[in-house]
Scaffold this motif. Structure first.
Motif, PDB file in Angstrom:
ATOM      1  N   GLY A 155      71.702 -51.821 -53.576  1.00  0.00           N
ATOM      2  CA  GLY A 155      71.708 -51.090 -52.309  1.00  0.00           C
ATOM      3  C   GLY A 155      72.638 -51.735 -51.315  1.00  0.00           C
ATOM      4  N   ASP A 156      72.602 -53.050 -51.250  1.00  0.00           N
ATOM      5  CA  ASP A 156      73.494 -53.786 -50.352  1.00  0.00           C
ATOM      6  C   ASP A 156      74.932 -53.626 -50.773  1.00  0.00           C
ATOM      7  OD1 ASP A 156      71.138 -56.523 -50.114  1.00  0.00           O
ATOM      8  OD2 ASP A 156      71.326 -54.653 -48.982  1.00  0.00           O
ATOM      9  N   LEU A 157      75.162 -53.671 -52.082  1.00  0.00           N
ATOM     10  CA  LEU A 157      76.537 -53.538 -52.583  1.00  0.00           C
ATOM     11  C   LEU A 157      77.136 -52.192 -52.186  1.00  0.00           C
ATOM     12  CD1 LEU A 157      76.497 -55.060 -56.197  1.00  0.00           C
ATOM     13  CD2 LEU A 157      77.375 -56.044 -54.101  1.00  0.00           C
ATOM     14  N   GLU A 190      81.624 -49.783 -46.421  1.00  0.00           N
ATOM     15  CA  GLU A 190      82.181 -50.406 -45.218  1.00  0.00           C
ATOM     16  C   GLU A 190      83.625 -50.832 -45.452  1.00  0.00           C
ATOM     17  OE1 GLU A 190      82.775 -54.018 -44.740  1.00  0.00           O
ATOM     18  OE2 GLU A 190      83.639 -53.472 -42.796  1.00  0.00           O
ATOM     19  N   LEU A 191      83.853 -51.521 -46.583  1.00  0.00           N
ATOM     20  CA  LEU A 191      85.199 -51.997 -46.880  1.00  0.00           C
ATOM     21  C   LEU A 191      86.152 -50.820 -47.090  1.00  0.00           C
ATOM     22  CD1 LEU A 191      86.970 -54.493 -47.401  1.00  0.00           C
ATOM     23  CD2 LEU A 191      86.405 -54.300 -49.821  1.00  0.00           C
ATOM     24  N   LYS A 192      85.673 -49.830 -47.782  1.00  0.00           N
ATOM     25  CA  LYS A 192      86.509 -48.643 -48.048  1.00  0.00           C
ATOM     26  C   LYS A 192      86.950 -48.006 -46.736  1.00  0.00           C
ATOM     27  CE  LYS A 192      86.158 -44.090 -50.151  1.00  0.00           C
ATOM     28  NZ  LYS A 192      85.190 -43.111 -50.633  1.00  0.00           N
ATOM     29  N   GLY A 249      81.389 -51.529 -67.093  1.00  0.00           N
ATOM     30  CA  GLY A 249      80.258 -52.433 -66.845  1.00  0.00           C
ATOM     31  C   GLY A 249      79.464 -51.934 -65.665  1.00  0.00           C
ATOM     32  N   SER A 250      78.522 -52.767 -65.246  1.00  0.00           N
ATOM     33  CA  SER A 250      77.703 -52.390 -64.101  1.00  0.00           C
ATOM     34  C   SER A 250      78.515 -52.587 -62.820  1.00  0.00           C
ATOM     35  CB  SER A 250      76.461 -53.272 -64.036  1.00  0.00           C
ATOM     36  OG  SER A 250      76.872 -54.600 -63.765  1.00  0.00           O
ATOM     37  N   MET A 251      77.927 -52.098 -61.724  1.00  0.00           N
ATOM     38  CA  MET A 251      78.628 -52.227 -60.457  1.00  0.00           C
ATOM     39  C   MET A 251      78.878 -53.700 -60.123  1.00  0.00           C
ATOM     40  SD  MET A 251      77.705 -50.435 -56.895  1.00  0.00           S
ATOM     41  CE  MET A 251      79.011 -49.779 -55.890  1.00  0.00           C
ATOM     42  N   GLU A 252      77.954 -54.556 -60.479  1.00  0.00           N
ATOM     43  CA  GLU A 252      78.159 -55.985 -60.223  1.00  0.00           C
ATOM     44  C   GLU A 252      79.302 -56.526 -61.055  1.00  0.00           C
ATOM     45  OE1 GLU A 252      73.528 -55.775 -59.846  1.00  0.00           O
ATOM     46  OE2 GLU A 252      75.078 -54.708 -60.951  1.00  0.00           O
ATOM     47  N   ASN A 278      86.454 -54.643 -56.172  1.00  0.00           N
ATOM     48  CA  ASN A 278      86.150 -54.122 -54.846  1.00  0.00           C
ATOM     49  C   ASN A 278      86.392 -55.165 -53.778  1.00  0.00           C
ATOM     50  OD1 ASN A 278      85.384 -51.500 -55.555  1.00  0.00           O
ATOM     51  ND2 ASN A 278      83.350 -52.186 -56.148  1.00  0.00           N
ATOM     52  N   ASP A 279      86.965 -56.293 -54.193  1.00  0.00           N
ATOM     53  CA  ASP A 279      87.149 -57.391 -53.251  1.00  0.00           C
ATOM     54  C   ASP A 279      88.369 -57.155 -52.369  1.00  0.00           C
ATOM     55  OD1 ASP A 279      88.220 -60.242 -52.467  1.00  0.00           O
ATOM     56  OD2 ASP A 279      86.149 -60.535 -53.125  1.00  0.00           O
ATOM     57  N   GLU A 280      88.219 -57.529 -51.097  1.00  0.00           N
ATOM     58  CA  GLU A 280      89.307 -57.288 -50.129  1.00  0.00           C
ATOM     59  C   GLU A 280      90.568 -58.050 -50.513  1.00  0.00           C
ATOM     60  OE1 GLU A 280      88.086 -57.724 -46.111  1.00  0.00           O
ATOM     61  OE2 GLU A 280      90.124 -57.544 -45.317  1.00  0.00           O
TER      62      GLU A 280
END
Lengths: 79, 396
Positions: free
Chosen positions: B106-108, B114-116, B206-209, B215-217
């Motif tokens: 949920g946090d991810l 937000e980053l997007k 893979g999973s979202m993690e 997804n890193d800035e």
């Protein structure tokens, strides 16, 4: 005599297209058309040869101690 | 003790009412693991949530299920939000689920959104910034893990389609905390050293993690800053990462990335063949045309017998010459005739000629004698004849 730098595959294909278009248009003087045809034939040979002889080269690339690229062999992968 | 006797429906309805009367059961989160997941043709999802000691039956109706942002699979840890009630028809109490999210993620999700939004506002996803992918890349850098199915698939497809390209595998981690730095660093380094004409970066599904490093800035900024075109090839459809938004071209999977990166050599062979045929045909047509022109020219009488032409011209010239001469002589003769005639006339009119016919010219003391009145008796006259003069005196 220094040899002229060989065109890349991309350049060769582009030049070939241009030559064929000019020959199809048909308004170049005959002598020039013959020269163009010769050039086209040579380019065609070059491109076909490049495709025939292409063999994939794969290596790992890593920065060396000074940051410049160093090639290392790729481990055996099941392809 | 007298026990009440109820119908089945009454009991079930009573249980339902008890459950629905409890506010704690009216809106709650339940954390558990998915099992017995079944999607029915009706569109409703039926499953169980379980933990170490127990399980609860769940249903998510179609209307709520359309908003699912992931594919629920047995074994997944999830967070469900809904209410507990009982369905009197079958006497089963269930968790009626209205939202379902992967647990801990949920946090991810929030961080992703937000980053997007932030990077999009800064223009990192702008279409104008995206560079075209070279048609025939000479050197391709694969920024990915050197082990695993993804790199193997990419190499296999690149070899089948376009063995002419030189492939450099720039190894890096593609999951875990250190991955973003390594991926971003590799992309920047390839740019600094200008080692390639094209970069493909990505990893398998893979999973979202697992995919989180893309997804890193830092990775996003490294891709944006890359002067070399970048194809991002992360995971499986429908996973979309920030890297996919920033990249110059997005591939659905690593294999798709390899397909998008290079042309198919069999297509190039076909192109070459086609060009060859066109060229031969054009040249053939040209030669035919020139030959026709030549044939037409040789049919021309002039080229067949040039001397005939010359002779013809010469004959004409001679004829012209004759006519010229003829007209000149004719003219001269005519002129001469005229002249003679004029001379004859002139001659006839000549006074000398008149004199020779017997006439005389008489001159008296008063000049020319033209009438008898001009002469008095005794006048001395001079008579001019054709061959001389005679003096005489006028008688009466």
């Amino acid at each position: 005599m220094p040899t002229k730098k060989q065109p890349t595959f991309e350049e060769a294909m582009a030049r070939l297209e241009a030559i064929v278009a000019a020959l199809e248009k048909g308004d170049t003087p005959l002598e020039e058309a013959l020269t163009l045809f010769e050039e086209g034939a040579a380019l065609m040979k070059q491109c076909a040869k490049a495709l025939d002889q292409a063999e994939q080269k794969v290596t790992k690339l890593l920065p060396g101690p000074d940051g410049s690229p160093i090639e290392e062999p790729m481990e055996e992968l099941e392809l | 003790m007298r026990y009440p006797v109820y119908s089945v429906t009454q009991v079930n309805e009573h249980i339902r009412d008890l459950l629905e009367a409890d506010p704690g059961l009216g809106a709650l989160f339940v954390r558990g693991e998915l099992s017995n997941y079944k999607l029915y043709p009706s569109g409703h999802h039926y499953f169980s949530l379980k933990d170490e000691a127990g399980a609860i039956r769940c249903v998510m109706f179609r209307r709520e299920a359309v908003s699912l942002r992931f594919r629920p699979q047995n074994g997944m840890k999830v967070l469900a939000f809904g209410r507990v009630s009982a369905y009197p028809r079958d006497g089963v109490y269930q968790l009626y689920v209205s939202t379902l999210t992967p647990d801990g993620v949920g946090d991810l999700h929030a961080a992703f959104e937000e980053l997007k939004a932030r990077l999009s506002a800064q223009g990192l996803f702008d279409g104008d910034h995206k560079k075209p992918i070279p048609k025939f890349p000479g050197r391709i850098a694969l920024v990915t893990s050197p082990a695993g199915a993804a790199v193997r698939d990419m190499l296999r497809i690149l070899n089948a389609r376009w063995p002419m390209a030189r492939i450099y595998v720039v190894p890096c981690r593609v999951q875990g905390g250190e991955a973003p730095v390594e991926i971003a660093g590799a992309i920047s380094w390839v740019n600094a050293r200008k080692c390639a004409d094209l970069i493909i970066t990505g990893r398998g599904g893979g999973s979202m993690e697992d995919l989180w490093c893309f997804n890193d800035e830092r990775v996003a900024r490294a891709i944006y800053a890359s002067a070399i075109p970048v194809i991002s090839a992360v995971g499986h459809e429908p996973d979309v990462t920030i890297a996919d938004y920033v990249a110059d071209l997005r591939a659905a999977t690593p294999s798709n990335g390899a397909e998008l990166a290079v042309p198919d050599q069999s297509e190039q062979y076909a192109s070459l063949s086609h060009l060859s045929a066109r060229m031969a045909k054009a040249m053939d047509r040209r030669v035919q045309y020139e030959r026709q022109c030549l044939d037409r020219l040789s049919a021309c009488r002039l080229l067949q017998n040039p001397m005939a032409w010359v002779e013809d011209r010469r004959a004409r010239l001679d004829r012209q010459g004759e006519r010229l001469t003829h007209s000149l002589t004719a003219r001269t003769a005519r002129d001469r005739e005229n002249f003679a005639r004029l001379c004859a006339s002139l001659d006839a009119l000549s006074p000398l000629k008149v004199l020779s016919r017997g006439y005389t010219v008489a001159r008296g003391p008063h000049g020319l004698v033209k009438s008898v009145g001009d002469v008095s008796p005794g006048d001395r006259l001079t008579l001019t004849l054709s061959d001389g003069t005679v003096g005489c005196t006028a008688d009466l």
